[in-house]
Every structure is written in structure tokens, then in C-alpha cells.
Motif scaffolding. Sequence first.
Motif, PDB file in Angstrom:
ATOM      1  N   PHE A 118       0.839  -1.200   0.000  1.00 44.95           N
ATOM      2  CA  PHE A 118       0.000   0.000   0.000  1.00 44.95           C
ATOM      3  C   PHE A 118       0.872   1.247   0.000  1.00 44.95           C
ATOM      4  CE2 PHE A 118      -2.128   3.447   2.169  1.00 44.95           C
ATOM      5  CZ  PHE A 118      -3.386   3.467   1.596  1.00 44.95           C
ATOM      6  N   VAL A 119       1.858   1.279   0.900  1.00 41.49           N
ATOM      7  CA  VAL A 119       2.728   2.445   0.993  1.00 41.49           C
ATOM      8  C   VAL A 119       3.542   2.615  -0.295  1.00 41.49           C
ATOM      9  CG1 VAL A 119       4.678   3.442   2.250  1.00 41.49           C
ATOM     10  CG2 VAL A 119       2.822   2.333   3.500  1.00 41.49           C
TER      11      VAL A 119
ATOM     12  N   TRP B 213       9.768   3.681   5.339  1.00 47.73           N
ATOM     13  CA  TRP B 213       9.371   3.418   6.713  1.00 47.73           C
ATOM     14  C   TRP B 213       7.877   3.134   6.755  1.00 47.73           C
ATOM     15  CZ3 TRP B 213       6.043   6.573   9.611  1.00 47.73           C
ATOM     16  CH2 TRP B 213       5.677   7.777   8.982  1.00 47.73           C
ATOM     17  N   LEU B 214       7.464   2.364   7.755  1.00 54.25           N
ATOM     18  CA  LEU B 214       6.056   1.943   7.871  1.00 54.25           C
ATOM     19  C   LEU B 214       5.749   1.672   9.339  1.00 54.25           C
ATOM     20  CD1 LEU B 214       3.330   0.864   6.724  1.00 54.25           C
ATOM     21  CD2 LEU B 214       4.462  -1.373   6.511  1.00 54.25           C
TER      22      LEU B 214
ATOM     23  N   VAL C 231       0.585   4.350   8.717  1.00 59.76           N
ATOM     24  CA  VAL C 231       1.296   5.529   8.268  1.00 59.76           C
ATOM     25  C   VAL C 231       2.665   5.064   7.797  1.00 59.76           C
ATOM     26  CG1 VAL C 231       2.180   6.033  10.582  1.00 59.76           C
ATOM     27  CG2 VAL C 231       2.070   7.858   8.860  1.00 59.76           C
ATOM     28  N   GLY C 232       3.147   5.669   6.722  1.00 61.01           N
ATOM     29  CA  GLY C 232       4.435   5.259   6.190  1.00 61.01           C
ATOM     30  C   GLY C 232       4.944   6.251   5.175  1.00 61.01           C
TER      31      GLY C 232
ATOM     32  N   GLU D 139      17.648  14.777  -9.695  1.00 63.96           N
ATOM     33  CA  GLU D 139      18.798  14.778  -8.801  1.00 63.96           C
ATOM     34  C   GLU D 139      18.485  15.399  -7.445  1.00 63.96           C
ATOM     35  OE1 GLU D 139      22.073  16.614 -10.759  1.00 63.96           O
ATOM     36  OE2 GLU D 139      22.261  15.049 -12.286  1.00 63.96           O
ATOM     37  N   ARG D 140      17.222  15.527  -7.161  1.00 69.99           N
ATOM     38  CA  ARG D 140      16.815  16.037  -5.840  1.00 69.99           C
ATOM     39  C   ARG D 140      15.993  14.984  -5.131  1.00 69.99           C
ATOM     40  NH1 ARG D 140      15.079  22.260  -5.788  1.00 69.99           N
ATOM     41  NH2 ARG D 140      15.314  21.734  -3.561  1.00 69.99           N
ATOM     42  N   ARG D 141      16.168  14.920  -3.818  1.00 72.05           N
ATOM     43  CA  ARG D 141      15.530  13.888  -3.008  1.00 72.05           C
ATOM     44  C   ARG D 141      14.261  14.451  -2.385  1.00 72.05           C
ATOM     45  NH1 ARG D 141      16.051  11.507   2.308  1.00 72.05           N
ATOM     46  NH2 ARG D 141      15.946   9.209   2.199  1.00 72.05           N
ATOM     47  N   PHE D 142      13.194  13.635  -2.480  1.00 71.37           N
ATOM     48  CA  PHE D 142      11.903  14.000  -1.899  1.00 71.37           C
ATOM     49  C   PHE D 142      11.425  12.832  -1.042  1.00 71.37           C
ATOM     50  CE2 PHE D 142      12.309  16.411  -5.769  1.00 71.37           C
ATOM     51  CZ  PHE D 142      11.871  17.669  -5.440  1.00 71.37           C
ATOM     52  N   VAL D 143      10.682  13.196   0.014  1.00 69.27           N
ATOM     53  CA  VAL D 143      10.116  12.189   0.906  1.00 69.27           C
ATOM     54  C   VAL D 143       8.595  12.316   0.837  1.00 69.27           C
ATOM     55  CG1 VAL D 143       9.932  11.319   3.261  1.00 69.27           C
ATOM     56  CG2 VAL D 143      12.101  12.240   2.430  1.00 69.27           C
ATOM     57  N   VAL D 144       7.941  11.197   0.494  1.00 70.83           N
ATOM     58  CA  VAL D 144       6.489  11.165   0.364  1.00 70.83           C
ATOM     59  C   VAL D 144       5.952  10.330   1.504  1.00 70.83           C
ATOM     60  CG1 VAL D 144       4.527  10.592  -1.107  1.00 70.83           C
ATOM     61  CG2 VAL D 144       6.684  11.351  -2.134  1.00 70.83           C
ATOM     62  N   ASP D 145       5.088  10.954   2.342  1.00 71.93           N
ATOM     63  CA  ASP D 145       4.471  10.259   3.466  1.00 71.93           C
ATOM     64  C   ASP D 145       2.979  10.129   3.209  1.00 71.93           C
ATOM     65  OD1 ASP D 145       6.890  10.138   4.889  1.00 71.93           O
ATOM     66  OD2 ASP D 145       6.596  12.207   5.601  1.00 71.93           O
TER      67      ASP D 145
END
Length: 439
Positions: free
Chosen positions: A46-47, A119-120, A132-133, A141-147
Motif C-alpha cells: 500500500f505504501v 518506513w512503515l 502511516v508510512g 537529482e533532488r531527493r523528496f520524501v512522500v508520506d
Amino acid sequence: MSLSSPTLGAILTRRIAFFAVLAMVLQLAVIFSDYYWNVGELSRLFVEQETERLASGIAVEDGTIRYRLPDSVEGRYGQAQTGYVARIRAADGGLVFQSCDAACESRFLPPDVNPPDFWLRSLEPGKPLTLVGGRAFTVGERRFVVDVATMGDPQDVVSDVLWNEVIEHMIVPMSILLVLVLGATVLSVRQALKPVRIAAEAAERIDPMDSRSHLQFQEMPQEVAHLAEAVNRAFERVGELMKSQKILTSGIAHEVRTPLAAIKLELGHIDHPRARKAEADLDDLVRFVSQITALARLDTFDHGMFEEVDLVELSSSVVEQLAPWVYENGHSLEFSAQVDAAIVQGLPALLKDAVRNLIDNAVRHTPAHTAIVVRVSNDLIRVEDRHPANARHGAGVAARADGMGIGLDIVERIAAIHRGSLRCSAGRQGHVFDLEIGT
């Protein structure tokens, strides 16, 4: 055998396809059951899939970050109170997108924490999913975090997760495998059955009248070679039976002719008209027995004994031999050659018997003073009887119904052995018999 029956290749292809589809269905059931009851694996999928959908809207152009919420997830993250929340931030902590208020901070990782690539955390065990995860992506070349987070999965996204997993990891590879297996199987079956098809075509060309005609099995696979050997043995057995029939028939004819000759000898000592009539009947019976013997002997000849025969020379010799007997019976005999030589493949003894029987038939079943003409052309011997002008038309036709004579049957059989035919036609002057020799 019905010509509409499916081929062995088609039967095997259908069966392989059936069991392959059955295996796919069973595997689908196993995978679905395994994923459905494995909440931890479902949560991970799912995540992974939700964050990937959200990350597809990130665009970096000339150092500027733009984001557009994808249509596939707009219904879940484009408005509040849907049971789904999301947050996208850059590696430096800058917020790119979020669909929740300050309450998200209590569920997601704090901004000052360097998040891992994945992460989860499950908020409530079991289903429906409450979790949540997050996941890290690199775009330009740029880092993104999707929660992401869900509270009870009200839109049953987990079903889409399962279906996508089935399509990507089972249906697509299994379909490719099925096509490759079916193609390889059909090709292998065709190659394996090629010797069988060649053997079947060779069996159709076997000449039962040729003792040299056999199936060649030297280059065949062992299983097909056994079949070819069995067919050859069967033909050899038939040949032995035909030879036994010849011996039996010849023996019976010999045993019958001996007492008939003795009876005729005794009748010769009796001076009475009825004795002469009995002698004539005995002559017909002896001739009938000879014809039966000749007819039985025909089955022992085959095309392997054929040799070059000149029909002109052969017919001329028969006419020369029978001419005195024909004239003694009040008829005339004429020979006419339309060609200098007519070379065919055949058995001289049988062809002579055929011409002799046709001339004999014309002598015995025509009115007195009939002119018998033998004509020879390429692959054809014609025997024509010309009745005298004062003879009653059709007078000889009734006589041809004589049940004691099978001369024409012998000629027809000889014609069949030579791949030819015997044709009879009636005209004003008499009958015409055409003996055609096949090439």
C-alpha cells in the motif's frame, strides 16, 4: 478415419493451454490468499504504490519545484475528511504538498528527522488498514520524501493494490511464459510428428501389387520405426498368404482335371450322341477350371516383376499362334499395327493371356464367319469382331451371358494389375474391346 478430426498438434495445444490457464487460476488463488491474509505485506505494498502515485506529480524545472496532484489519487488526497492524508517534502525540509492539518505532525516523522528510504508503522492491527508510512524518491537529482496515512482504508485501496500486484507480477509474466511454452510446444510437436507424417505419406504410396514396395524406416525415430516394421511385416504376410492361395488353387485344379480327363477318356469309347454332348460339356468344364486357376494366379503377380514389353510384337505372336484355331472354328483373324512399336511396362505372360482371352471370347460368342481384328496402338490393344452382313444383329449377345466363361473377368484383372482398364462397346457390326495399359 474422419478427415475432419483434429490433428495431434491441435489436441496437444488445446490441452497445454487448458492446463496452463488452470495453473494461472490456481496460482492467482494462492497469491491472492497469501497477500490477503498477510497484513504486513499488504501494508508495505500500500505504501509503495500510493507514494509512487503521489511522487509521479513532482516536476523539477530549472531548479524550480512544481507539483500537480495526479488524477488517480485526487479523489483521496485532494480534499479533507477522506480517510487518507499525504505529505511531500524536499530533503531540505521544504514542504511540496500536504493534504492534512497540524494533526499530520503527530502521525508523520518530524521534519527535523532525516527519514529513511522507506518506513512503515501500523496504527491498528488487522484490516481494514490503518497505517502511516513513507518513501524517498529522487526526481531531477533532488531527493523528496512522500508520506501517506490511511484511517480504515474507506475506499478499499487495498483491492487495487492486490490487483496491480497480480497484473505486474503474475498475469504479465505468466502470459509471456504461456505464449513461449505454447509456441515451443507446437514447434516441438510438429518436429516430433514430422517422421509420422512422412511415414503416413509413404504408406499411401505403397503399392500392394509390388513386393518391393516397403516403408523405409532407417531414418525414423525408434517408435515410428517399430510401426513401419510392423506394416512391412503385414505386407509380407499378405504376400505369403497370396502364394499359399496360388498353391492351393493350383492343387485343387490339378486334382479336378485328372478325373475329368479320365471321364472324357471313358466317354470316347461310347458311340452315342449323348456321349459327344457330355464330352463337349466336359471340355467347357475343363476350360472353366483352367480359367479359375488363371484367375487365382493373378493375385501372385506384382509390379516388381514388370519389364519392357512391345505390344506390337506380343500381339502379333498371339495372333500367329491362334490363327489356325480361329480358322478351324469358321472365323477369320486379322492383325493391324498402328505404330511400329508400343513399349510398355508389364508382364508378357499376363498380357498374352489377356489378348488370347479376348480372341477366344470373340470366337466363342459370335456368329460363324465373323472377322476378328486385332489392332495395336500406343498403350492400347483393340479386339474387334465384325459379324457377317447376313447375321442377325445381336445374335451373339445372348451367348455372352454364358455363366461358365470368366475370360473377360481375367482380362479385367490383368488390366487392373497393369494400372489400365478394359472397355467394351457395341456397334452395328459387333463388339469392340479396348485393353488399355497404364503407364
